[in-house]
Design an enzyme around this catalytic site. Structure first.
Site, PDB file in Angstrom:
ATOM      1  N   THR A 117       1.013  -1.225  -0.128  1.00 22.79           N
ATOM      2  CA  THR A 117      -0.191  -0.054   0.008  1.00 22.79           C
ATOM      3  C   THR A 117       1.067   1.106   0.484  1.00 22.79           C
ATOM      4  OG1 THR A 117      -1.658  -1.234   1.461  1.00 22.79           O
ATOM      5  CG2 THR A 117      -2.052   1.362   1.204  1.00 22.79           C
ATOM      6  N   GLU A 136      -3.761 -13.454  -0.023  1.00 19.25           N
ATOM      7  CA  GLU A 136      -4.390 -12.429   1.179  1.00 19.25           C
ATOM      8  C   GLU A 136      -5.832 -11.929   1.335  1.00 19.25           C
ATOM      9  OE1 GLU A 136      -3.444  -7.323   2.131  1.00 19.25           O
ATOM     10  OE2 GLU A 136      -2.905  -7.798  -0.154  1.00 19.25           O
TER      11      GLU A 136
END
Length: 404
Positions: free
Chosen positions: A139, A252
């Protein structure tokens, strides 16, 4: 998936006995410990060191990744053996995929699928033996869940890549040994065709880790300032990172599944049986029993979704939309359960209780609910993946990637 309860074969029965006796011996000393959750605000060093030691012991036997090939540090066992390890560890409140904080459960399968043979032999054994902690570093401040907007650059310079950029909302309160990092290997290249994955040593010069104390737990910002990384550490090839990311993100985003169930309801029932208002146990209130029933039903659905995805993963038949379906539903249930806890116990639900494992600490459930709507992709990400997999508004259905 076959949900029938069947007796262990003789081989599995012997293995279960071995695992059960091994855990009885190696879980000694944990009686007074309370396990922290993945997104934790607790910082119990004694607990962390116990879990690190336990992971190393499991790794020495190949049990941390039991189905991985022996040559990389696994045990070469079957899904039946894996289920034994998962269920026996679950009796102690521990998940095999998270014995201690590391994202190896995602990184190791990706490297096994996409890494060159030399990379597998160098990178996998320390992970599979529980010797190293790995963070996934995706991120960025400007991108959020849209990781394809990656601006952390990795420019080839001889036998190295030079990395510059920033990542956020990652990690734990202990520093990592390695950073599994999505980078842009061609800043002028088209979207999805300009990415790569670097396995970066955490002690590399130029890396700065800045803690972020958040409501949902301890996370970090990571800054890369002219960090030199051997070109050998690029996994999956230059500008091929999006294909590698598909494997990573499937795991994930719910595709890995799990075996253990959420123990929250059991603690809520115990609380309501013991807590009295005007001399009457809360459990005598029919409206509270209705709330608990709703919790129980939804958590059972979450459990079955998780077990289904676990099965599909390990038989190499990925469920087309199971990951996104499970992840979306699980996160919404957690949010609803936080609200339900406040309806049952009011402000008491906002008081931390360090005498219990964090996953059943009512305050943790309430606090982590909103945050988990964003971690690892937003709800919109789940909806988008689900829509693509079932073919909503599209002439063809997107296939789920096969993971390991």
């Amino acid at each position: 998936m076959d949900f029938n309860v069947q007796a262990d074969t003789q081989e599995i029965s012997v293995f279960r006995k071995e695992v059960r006796e091994w855990l009885q011996e190696n879980m000694r000393g944990a009686e007074g410990l309370r396990w922290s959750a993945t997104w934790s605000t607790r910082e119990n060093e004694e607990e962390y060191q116990f879990r690190r030691k336990l992971a190393r012991k499991l790794g020495e036997k190949g049990w941390l990744f039991p189905m991985f090939p022996v040559e990389y540090g696994g045990a070469g066992l079957t899904i039946d053996h894996q289920l034994v390890l998962e269920t026996e560890l679950d009796h102690y409140g521990i998940n095999l995929a998270a014995v201690f904080y590391t994202l190896a459960r995602i990184v190791a399968p990706v490297i096994l699928k996409w890494g060159a043979e030399e990379q597998k032999r160098e990178f996998l054994p320390p992970m599979l033996r529980g010797e190293v902690s790995v963070w996934q570093v995706l991120t960025e401040p400007q991108g959020g869940s849209d990781i394809a907007t990656c601006r952390t650059k990795a420019i080839r310079n001889g036998d190295h890549y030079v990395v510059n950029g920033q990542k956020i909302m990652v990690g734990y309160h202990h520093p990592p040994d390695f950073l599994w990092t999505l980078v842009c290997t061609d800043p002028s290249g088209p979207r999805h065709e300009n990415l790569g994955w670097l396995y970066i040593p955490g002690n590399s010069a130029g890396i700065t880790i800045q803690p972020m104390s958040l409501m949902m737990g301890i996370k970090n910002s990571v800054f890369f300032d002219n960090v030199r990384v051997p070109a050998f550490n690029l996994v999956g090839g230059e500008n091929n990172g999006w294909r590698v990311a598909n494997t990573h993100l499937e795991l994930e985003h719910g595709g890995e599944g799990r075996v253990g169930a959420d123990p929250l309801v059991e603690r809520v029932v115990e609380y309501c049986q013991q807590m009295r208002v005007a001399g009457t146990p809360l459990m005598e209130d029919t409206s509270i029993r209705d709330i608990i029933a709703d919790m129980l039903i939804e958590l059972h659905v979450v459990h079955h979704f998780a077990r289904r995805n676990f099965w599909h993963r390990y038989v190499r038949e990925p469920h087309p939309y199971g990951g996104a379906q499970f992840r979306y539903y699980q996160r919404m249930v957690r949010l609803r359960n936080g609200e339900r806890l406040q309806r049952i116990m009011g402000y008491d639900a906002l008081v931390p209780d360090l005498t219990v494992n964090e996953v059943v600490d009512f305050e943790y459930v309430v606090r982590s609910g909103p945050g988990m709507l964003h971690g690892g992709g937003t709800l919109d990400t789940d909806r988008l993946v689900f829509a693509r997999r079932v073919g909503l508004g599209r002439p063809t259905k997107e296939k789920a990637p096969t993971t390991i």
